[in-house]
Design an enzyme around this catalytic site. Sequence first.
Site, PDB file in Angstrom:
ATOM      1  N   ARG A  53     132.950  95.196 -27.507  1.00 19.83           N
ATOM      2  CA  ARG A  53     134.126  94.885 -28.322  1.00 19.83           C
ATOM      3  C   ARG A  53     135.238  94.520 -27.353  1.00 19.83           C
ATOM      4  O   ARG A  53     135.080  94.545 -26.147  1.00 19.83           O
ATOM      5  CB  ARG A  53     134.487  96.023 -29.300  1.00 19.83           C
ATOM      6  CG  ARG A  53     134.112  97.411 -28.948  1.00 19.83           C
ATOM      7  CD  ARG A  53     134.857  97.960 -27.757  1.00 19.83           C
ATOM      8  NE  ARG A  53     136.288  97.799 -27.920  1.00 19.83           N
ATOM      9  CZ  ARG A  53     137.168  97.806 -26.939  1.00 19.83           C
ATOM     10  NH1 ARG A  53     136.762  97.948 -25.676  1.00 19.83           N
ATOM     11  NH2 ARG A  53     138.453  97.645 -27.150  1.00 19.83           N
ATOM     12  N   GLY A  54     136.421  94.194 -27.952  1.00 20.28           N
ATOM     13  CA  GLY A  54     137.500  93.657 -27.120  1.00 20.28           C
ATOM     14  C   GLY A  54     137.340  92.145 -27.095  1.00 20.28           C
ATOM     15  O   GLY A  54     136.239  91.625 -26.857  1.00 20.28           O
ATOM     16  N   ALA A  55     138.453  91.444 -27.349  1.00 16.69           N
ATOM     17  CA  ALA A  55     138.357  90.004 -27.576  1.00 16.69           C
ATOM     18  C   ALA A  55     137.622  89.234 -26.476  1.00 16.69           C
ATOM     19  O   ALA A  55     136.700  88.452 -26.759  1.00 16.69           O
ATOM     20  CB  ALA A  55     139.755  89.434 -27.811  1.00 16.69           C
ATOM     21  N   ARG A  90     132.620  88.927 -36.221  1.00 16.30           N
ATOM     22  CA  ARG A  90     133.957  89.548 -36.301  1.00 16.30           C
ATOM     23  C   ARG A  90     134.989  88.417 -36.468  1.00 16.30           C
ATOM     24  O   ARG A  90     134.997  87.477 -35.684  1.00 16.30           O
ATOM     25  CB  ARG A  90     134.254  90.395 -35.060  1.00 16.30           C
ATOM     26  CG  ARG A  90     133.330  91.615 -34.944  1.00 16.30           C
ATOM     27  CD  ARG A  90     133.861  92.631 -33.964  1.00 16.30           C
ATOM     28  NE  ARG A  90     135.029  93.336 -34.471  1.00 16.30           N
ATOM     29  CZ  ARG A  90     135.788  94.137 -33.716  1.00 16.30           C
ATOM     30  NH1 ARG A  90     135.498  94.311 -32.437  1.00 16.30           N
ATOM     31  NH2 ARG A  90     136.828  94.750 -34.236  1.00 16.30           N
ATOM     32  N   GLN A 203     139.573 103.931 -29.691  1.00 16.92           N
ATOM     33  CA  GLN A 203     139.305 103.208 -28.437  1.00 16.92           C
ATOM     34  C   GLN A 203     140.191 103.696 -27.294  1.00 16.92           C
ATOM     35  O   GLN A 203     139.809 103.629 -26.131  1.00 16.92           O
ATOM     36  CB  GLN A 203     139.523 101.701 -28.629  1.00 16.92           C
ATOM     37  CG  GLN A 203     138.482 101.019 -29.496  1.00 16.92           C
ATOM     38  CD  GLN A 203     138.927 100.900 -30.936  1.00 16.92           C
ATOM     39  OE1 GLN A 203     139.638 101.764 -31.452  1.00 16.92           O
ATOM     40  NE2 GLN A 203     138.513  99.853 -31.610  1.00 16.92           N
ATOM     41  N   ASP A 244     144.094  90.089 -29.710  1.00 21.77           N
ATOM     42  CA  ASP A 244     142.903  89.374 -30.190  1.00 21.77           C
ATOM     43  C   ASP A 244     143.188  87.929 -30.551  1.00 21.77           C
ATOM     44  O   ASP A 244     142.276  87.122 -30.683  1.00 21.77           O
ATOM     45  CB  ASP A 244     142.316  90.104 -31.393  1.00 21.77           C
ATOM     46  CG  ASP A 244     141.742  91.436 -30.961  1.00 21.77           C
ATOM     47  OD1 ASP A 244     142.519  92.392 -30.786  1.00 21.77           O
ATOM     48  OD2 ASP A 244     140.523  91.503 -30.736  1.00 21.77           O
ATOM     49  N   ASN A 254     146.871  92.239 -32.826  1.00 22.79           N
ATOM     50  CA  ASN A 254     146.154  93.213 -31.994  1.00 22.79           C
ATOM     51  C   ASN A 254     145.765  94.406 -32.865  1.00 22.79           C
ATOM     52  O   ASN A 254     146.047  94.439 -34.064  1.00 22.79           O
ATOM     53  CB  ASN A 254     147.037  93.648 -30.814  1.00 22.79           C
ATOM     54  CG  ASN A 254     146.261  94.445 -29.786  1.00 22.79           C
ATOM     55  OD1 ASN A 254     145.161  94.046 -29.398  1.00 22.79           O
ATOM     56  ND2 ASN A 254     146.789  95.568 -29.334  1.00 22.79           N
ATOM     57  N   LYS A 255     145.127  95.362 -32.254  1.00 20.65           N
ATOM     58  CA  LYS A 255     144.610  96.537 -32.964  1.00 20.65           C
ATOM     59  C   LYS A 255     145.669  97.158 -33.882  1.00 20.65           C
ATOM     60  O   LYS A 255     146.830  97.265 -33.508  1.00 20.65           O
ATOM     61  CB  LYS A 255     144.127  97.551 -31.917  1.00 20.65           C
ATOM     62  CG  LYS A 255     143.538  98.827 -32.457  1.00 20.65           C
ATOM     63  CD  LYS A 255     142.416  98.607 -33.448  1.00 20.65           C
ATOM     64  CE  LYS A 255     141.286  97.750 -32.898  1.00 20.65           C
ATOM     65  NZ  LYS A 255     140.307  97.372 -33.947  1.00 20.65           N
TER      66      LYS A 255
END
Length: 364
Positions: A53-55, A90, A203, A244, A254-255
Site C-alpha cells: 500500500r502507499g501510493a 484501489r 498505518q 495519494d 491523503n489518508k
Amino acid sequence: MKIDGKATRTIWVEADGATVGIIDQTLLPHRFVAAKLATLDEAAHAIKSMQVRGAPLIGAAAAYGMWLALKADASDEALGHAYTVLHATRPTAINLKWALDEMMAAVRNRPRAERALAALTRANEIAEEDVAINQAIGRNGLKLIEAIAAQKKNGACVNVLTHCNAGWLATVDWGTATAPIYMAHDKGLPIHVFADETRPRNQGASLTAWELNKHGVAHTVIPDNTGGHLMQHGLVDLVIVGTDRVTAQGDVCNKIGTYLKALAAADNNVPFYVALPSPTIDFTVSDGVAEIPIEQRGPEEVAMMTGKTLDGRIETVQVVPDGSPVANYAFDVTPARLVTGLITERGVLKPDRAALKAAFPERA
Ligand code: MRU
C-alpha cells in the site's frame, strides 16, 4: 532502508527471475513476512488487500503485475484485461493509473514476443525512479528541517508530526514524508517524530512506528486526536505528510484525518508540508473535494482491531457494539489554501496551478 542493518526494499524481482517479492504489510509490526507474487491475480490481490500500500508502492506493484500478466499471455486481450483488473484495485492513488499508463506505453506497440521483457524493464525503471525521486524529495525537505533546527535554542530537537505511513514502506525505498526525516537523522540533526496512529488500519502505529524504530529515529505514537493539543502547546515544529493525489490547483488528497491536521496546523501557525513524487500529481483534476474519488473500504476495518495479546498471540477483536453501522472513508482532501508547501523532487513548491505547471511542464 535498513532492517536490523540489512538494506531492504519493499518490492523486488526474486532470484528465480519469474516472481515478485514483497513485504506483507498486513502482518507488520508483529511479524515480518515476505511473500511471492507469481500471477496477475496475486498482484491485484496484494494491492487490494493492502499487503502492499502507499501510493508510490501501489504504482510499482501494478507495474510488476503487468509484467506477471504478460509473461503468461502477451496478447492484446490479456494486456487490456491486466490494465482493467489492476486499475480496479484501489481508486484514489493516482500513481496506480500513472504506472499502468507507463506500462501500456512501453509495451503496446511491440511484437508479442518482446512484450514481457519490455514490461519487466519498464517496471524495474519505475521502481528505480521512485527511489531516486524520494532521495531528491529528502534533500529538498532536509533544507526545511535544517532551517528550523538552526532557530532552536541549545540544540533542541525538531518535532515533526506525520499522519498515516508515507515512509519507505509506502514507496520502493526512503518514503516521501520520511525521506527528509531519515536524511536529517542520518546527518546527526536532533529530530523526533509524532506518528498519528491513523485509525482504522493504524498505518502510523503499525508501519511508521515500526520503520522509524528499525532505523533508530526517535518517535512517539499518538492517538489521532492528539495533534491539535500538541500544536497549541508549541510541541510540533512542522507537519509533513504524504499524498495519494495532488490536483492541478494544489489540493491534496491523503489518508483520512489529514484535513483535520491541516486545520489544526493553520490555526496554530504550524507549517504544513506535503511530500510528493511527480507521478502523484493529477493535472486532469482541479477541485480535489469535488473530483477525486474517495475509496470506501469494508466495515470490518473500523469494527475490528488486530493486535498482540499480553501472552504474545495475534488476535482480532471487535471494538463496536454488535449491529452498529460504521463508515470507512479511506481518504480526505486538504484544500491548497491549508498547505504551506509541496516538497517535490524539483524543489519545494507553492501549492498552486502556476507553480506546479512551471515545475512539471511535461506532465501539465
Ligand atoms: O491506504 P494507504 O495505506 O495506501 O494510504 C497511504 C497514504 O495515505 C499515504 O500517506 C500516501 O499513499 C502517500 S505514500 C508515500
